[in-house]
Design an enzyme around this catalytic site. Structure first.
Site, PDB file in Angstrom:
ATOM      1  N   HIS A  56       0.838  -1.205   0.000  1.00 55.92           N
ATOM      2  CA  HIS A  56       0.000   0.000   0.000  1.00 55.92           C
ATOM      3  C   HIS A  56       0.872   1.254   0.000  1.00 55.92           C
ATOM      4  O   HIS A  56       0.639   2.189  -0.778  1.00 55.92           O
ATOM      5  CB  HIS A  56      -0.910  -0.023   1.234  1.00 55.92           C
ATOM      6  N   GLU A  57       1.868   1.290   0.880  1.00 58.01           N
ATOM      7  CA  GLU A  57       2.694   2.493   1.000  1.00 58.01           C
ATOM      8  C   GLU A  57       3.551   2.721  -0.242  1.00 58.01           C
ATOM      9  O   GLU A  57       3.742   3.863  -0.665  1.00 58.01           O
ATOM     10  CB  GLU A  57       3.564   2.406   2.254  1.00 58.01           C
ATOM     11  N   HIS A  67       2.052   4.720  -2.920  1.00 58.86           N
ATOM     12  CA  HIS A  67       2.047   6.172  -2.712  1.00 58.86           C
ATOM     13  C   HIS A  67       3.348   6.843  -3.163  1.00 58.86           C
ATOM     14  O   HIS A  67       3.425   8.074  -3.184  1.00 58.86           O
ATOM     15  CB  HIS A  67       1.850   6.493  -1.227  1.00 58.86           C
ATOM     16  N   ASP A 121      -5.399   8.331  -1.601  1.00 60.63           N
ATOM     17  CA  ASP A 121      -6.267   7.584  -0.690  1.00 60.63           C
ATOM     18  C   ASP A 121      -7.694   8.066  -0.888  1.00 60.63           C
ATOM     19  O   ASP A 121      -8.225   8.847  -0.103  1.00 60.63           O
ATOM     20  CB  ASP A 121      -5.835   7.796   0.768  1.00 60.63           C
TER      21      ASP A 121
END
Length: 363
Positions: free
Chosen positions: A308-309, A312, A323
């Protein structure tokens, strides 16, 4: 945050997961439960008025929304149709065991106002005409509860601003330049370093497996990204391959990874966060309470938090993900355009049936 995009074609990306057959009827029809109105206060200062139009009281999740006091992305900013770079933080939150402090109660018909300065997280010193907008889905719990049960889809009004660049330059930036001499990726806690290294290896394997599966299983791409368009599938796979490469590059990758929070941006309910402008990922204490890999469908774990990170981080793959929504119920309500630019869509797509054939890497 659950946010904005005005650009019609945000071409990229996504996340892997190949099963977890939750019934689509499980999704509440909450398309018009929230009204969001943006108003200009002065130069770069903006007010958001959030009105509960549902017929019951709700507990709205504060993280990555207008209620978040942190430097998260509350609106999308555009100049001449092009998005302005965001210089704040992107956080991954828990979707279980959340504290009551993570919610803001709102009664039927009640309006809550929140003010923020968009120059604190974006460079607007060029001045001139800008457009701002916010859209996405805010997760909620029922009144006096902390278990997420649905998501309120929203889209604000588009607001035009005439910004004085010199005045914008006087606004304090929320994220100060990092000391490039500091070796933030060094983890001196051996237990945390071991957990992080395992999570990186698992993320590399998981993202790579999911990238391949995206080509083989268009039905699941449709489930999470609402399209089977070949270009979109290639974009999904390309992002996942990039995340797999970065997860496996512990010495010469594009990102830096801190196993502890030296910038005081963690709080209860936050698992990790990313500073896109610095390609820096930071784990919060609660990250280490997660399992290395979960067997729970759409559950959270250390591997998919890393995935997930990295979604970004612009150094991994551009454009980097926002998000717009959190959790399966919320991401299922996004448009294709937003889903393809939503980090949690990636981590949830990765958390699917093919995981059963995936052995946890333990060394």
């Amino acid at each position: 945050m659950l946010l904005c995009s005005m650009v019609a074609a945000l071409a990229a990306l996504a996340t892997p997961a190949f099963s977890c057959a939750l019934p689509h009827l499980d999704l509440p029809e909450d398309n018009s439960g929230l009204d969001i109105k943006l108003d200009s206060l002065s130069n770069t200062r903006v007010k958001a008025t959030i009105t509960n139009k549902a017929d019951r009281p709700l507990n709205l999740l504060k993280f990555n929304t207008f209620f978040d006091d942190g430097p998260t992305e509350k609106v999308g900013i555009f100049k001449d149709g092009n998005p302005i770079k965001f210089d704040g933080i992107m956080r991954r939150i828990q979707t279980f065991d959340l504290p009551i402090s993570a919610f803001v109660p709102i009664s039927p018909g009640e309006s809550i106002e929140r003010e923020f300065d968009i120059a604190s997280t974006s460079d607007l010193t060029v001045g001139g005409a800008f457009d701002i907008l916010s859209e996405g889905a805010i997760p909620y719990a029922e009144a006096n509860q902390t278990t997420l049960t649905g998501a309120m889809v929203f889209k604000s009004n588009a607001l035009q601003l005439k910004i004085d660049g010199e005045m914008a330059a006087t606004v304090a930036r929320a994220i100060q330049p990092l000391d490039r001499r500091s070796d933030v990726h060094v983890c001196r806690n051996s237990a945390k370093r071991k957990a992080l290294m395992k999570a990186l290896r698992n993320s590399a394997h998981l993202a790579g497996t999911a990238a391949s599966a995206a080509y083989r299983n268009p039905r699941k791409v449709q489930e999470y990204f609402h399209t089977t368009d070949r270009t979109a599938v290639r974009s999904v796979a390309a992002r996942l391959k990039a995340i797999s490469r970065e997860s496996g590059s512990t010495r010469n990758g594009a990102t830096r990874y801190a196993c502890e929070d030296h910038w005081n941006r963690c709080e209860p309910g936050v698992l990790a966060y990313t500073l896109p402008s610095h390609n820096l990922v930071v784990n919060c204490p609660s990250f280490y309470n997660l399992p290395a890999l979960t067997n729970r469908c759409h559950g959270q774990d250390q591997a998919t938090t890393v995935l997930h990170e990295f979604a970004h981080a612009p150094g991994v793959h551009e454009p980097f993900c926002k998000d717009h929504a959190y959790g399966y119920r919320s991401i299922r309500r996004l448009s294709t355009r937003l889903a393809l630019n939503n980090a949690d869509s990636f981590s949830l797509f990765a958390n699917g049936r093919f995981r059963r054939r995936f052995r946890v890497i333990s060394t």
